[in-house]
Design an enzyme around this catalytic site. Sequence first.
Site, PDB file in Angstrom:
ATOM      1  N   ARG A 153       3.032  -1.037  10.798  1.00  0.00           N
ATOM      2  CA  ARG A 153       4.155  -1.055  11.734  1.00  0.00           C
ATOM      3  C   ARG A 153       4.520  -2.417  12.301  1.00  0.00           C
ATOM      4  NH1 ARG A 153       1.619   4.187  14.401  1.00  0.00           N
ATOM      5  NH2 ARG A 153      -0.159   3.163  13.434  1.00  0.00           N
ATOM      6  N   LYS A 186      -7.230   8.344  -1.069  1.00  0.00           N
ATOM      7  CA  LYS A 186      -8.513   8.786  -0.480  1.00  0.00           C
ATOM      8  C   LYS A 186      -9.035  10.064  -1.156  1.00  0.00           C
ATOM      9  CE  LYS A 186      -7.422   6.941   4.139  1.00  0.00           C
ATOM     10  NZ  LYS A 186      -5.981   6.676   4.070  1.00  0.00           N
ATOM     11  N   THR A 219     -10.819   6.042  11.117  1.00  0.00           N
ATOM     12  CA  THR A 219     -10.776   5.436  12.462  1.00  0.00           C
ATOM     13  C   THR A 219     -10.383   6.484  13.512  1.00  0.00           C
ATOM     14  OG1 THR A 219      -8.653   4.578  11.733  1.00  0.00           O
ATOM     15  CG2 THR A 219     -10.416   2.992  11.949  1.00  0.00           C
ATOM     16  N   ASP A 260     -13.419  15.181  -3.784  1.00  0.00           N
ATOM     17  CA  ASP A 260     -13.507  16.486  -4.450  1.00  0.00           C
ATOM     18  C   ASP A 260     -14.799  16.492  -5.264  1.00  0.00           C
ATOM     19  OD1 ASP A 260     -12.817  18.994  -5.723  1.00  0.00           O
ATOM     20  OD2 ASP A 260     -10.714  18.519  -5.360  1.00  0.00           O
ATOM     21  N   LYS A 279       0.856  -1.193   0.000  1.00  0.00           N
ATOM     22  CA  LYS A 279       0.000   0.000   0.000  1.00  0.00           C
ATOM     23  C   LYS A 279       0.891   1.241   0.000  1.00  0.00           C
ATOM     24  CE  LYS A 279      -2.337   1.678   3.737  1.00  0.00           C
ATOM     25  NZ  LYS A 279      -2.112   3.127   3.785  1.00  0.00           N
ATOM     26  N   ASP A 287      -3.368   4.384  -1.967  1.00  0.00           N
ATOM     27  CA  ASP A 287      -4.293   4.873  -0.932  1.00  0.00           C
ATOM     28  C   ASP A 287      -4.236   6.402  -0.847  1.00  0.00           C
ATOM     29  OD1 ASP A 287      -5.754   5.206   1.433  1.00  0.00           O
ATOM     30  OD2 ASP A 287      -4.145   4.485   2.730  1.00  0.00           O
TER      31      ASP A 287
HETATM   32  O1  C5P Z   1       1.031   0.792  11.124  1.00  0.00           O
HETATM   33  P1  C5P Z   1      -0.411   0.368  11.002  1.00  0.00           P
HETATM   34  O2  C5P Z   1      -0.584  -1.129  10.826  1.00  0.00           O
HETATM   35  O3  C5P Z   1      -1.269   0.934  12.108  1.00  0.00           O
HETATM   36  O4  C5P Z   1      -0.862   1.032   9.623  1.00  0.00           O
HETATM   37  C1  C5P Z   1      -2.187   0.978   9.146  1.00  0.00           C
HETATM   38  C2  C5P Z   1      -2.276   1.627   7.800  1.00  0.00           C
HETATM   39  O5  C5P Z   1      -3.636   1.658   7.415  1.00  0.00           O
HETATM   40  C3  C5P Z   1      -1.776   3.078   7.766  1.00  0.00           C
HETATM   41  O6  C5P Z   1      -1.213   3.295   6.467  1.00  0.00           O
HETATM   42  C4  C5P Z   1      -3.039   3.884   7.946  1.00  0.00           C
HETATM   43  O7  C5P Z   1      -2.968   5.137   7.316  1.00  0.00           O
HETATM   44  C5  C5P Z   1      -4.065   3.014   7.219  1.00  0.00           C
HETATM   45  N1  C5P Z   1      -5.450   3.214   7.646  1.00  0.00           N
HETATM   46  C6  C5P Z   1      -5.888   3.019   8.942  1.00  0.00           C
HETATM   47  N2  C5P Z   1      -7.199   3.224   9.274  1.00  0.00           N
HETATM   48  C7  C5P Z   1      -8.082   3.627   8.339  1.00  0.00           C
HETATM   49  C8  C5P Z   1      -7.660   3.814   7.018  1.00  0.00           C
HETATM   50  C9  C5P Z   1      -6.324   3.600   6.698  1.00  0.00           C
HETATM   51  O8  C5P Z   1      -5.089   2.642   9.808  1.00  0.00           O
HETATM   52  N3  C5P Z   1      -9.358   3.774   8.658  1.00  0.00           N
END
Ligand code: C5P
Length: 233
Positions: free
Chosen positions: A212, A60, A121, A63, A31, A58
């Site tokens: 992460r 998002k 979220t 507009d 992603k 990604d």
């Molecule tokens: O590091 P982690 O596993 O928390 O990363 C989650 C990824 O998913 C990040 O790139 C974050 O921007 C994305 N994301 C999210 N919640 C959302 C939409 C996207 O955590 N509702």
Amino acid sequence: MNAPIIALDLPSMRSVETFLTRFGKQKLALKVGMQLFYKEGPPIIEKLKLAGHWIFLDLKLHDIPNTVKEAMKSLAALEVDMVNVHAAGGKRMMEAALEGLEAGLARGMTRPLCIAVTQLTSTSENMLKEELLIDEGIEQTVLHYAKLTNESGLDGIVCSSLETPFIKENIHDFITVTPGIRLTGDERDDQTRIVTPEKAKQLGSDYIVVGRSVTKSKNPLEAYERVELEWKK
Ligand code: C5P
């Protein structure tokens, strides 16, 4: 079964290359978000596609319909596999996103999956009421936006794994892509509602996004293989 999608929340092409060397020639689902795309632009997508990776871009989009349509035309030309918009842009905007994707496809290519963000979220119930003046709760708002996404012809939504059963009960043949994934024992960081890859699968997620837990691990390959093993169980 779809491979776990690794969120490349990294600052530059160089850091991505260093990260990917650990995986050898393995083809991955990756992603690319705003941080990386705004820094490196389309060449990073071309490079990752050339290496055979599956790409979720990604960005998002949100507009007016015509702007989203034209932007999606440009993204379709990158031949990515999944893109997204904010459902808050409305039905006409989401339909325009699909029109743009179709219009921008090279001959013989299939349209990338197009999904929508319902509520971020990071949005709390309190924020909905106080800042956005939305009186319905988070769950009802997410379901309403998900239905709108479905009516607009999109393929699915991004949501928490914990919301997946509720969404699947109400909307059929609709993909859920779920972040907030952690291996047992990992830090939760800024995510509030986390689940393991195994739990996400049990809850019915179609795709998981893992950041992460893999990218910040001392041994990213080993962490990825643990995620993959649980997800494919
Ligand atoms: O590091 P982690 O596993 O928390 O990363 C989650 C990824 O998913 C990040 O790139 C974050 O921007 C994305 N994301 C999210 N919640 C959302 C939409 C996207 O955590 N509702």
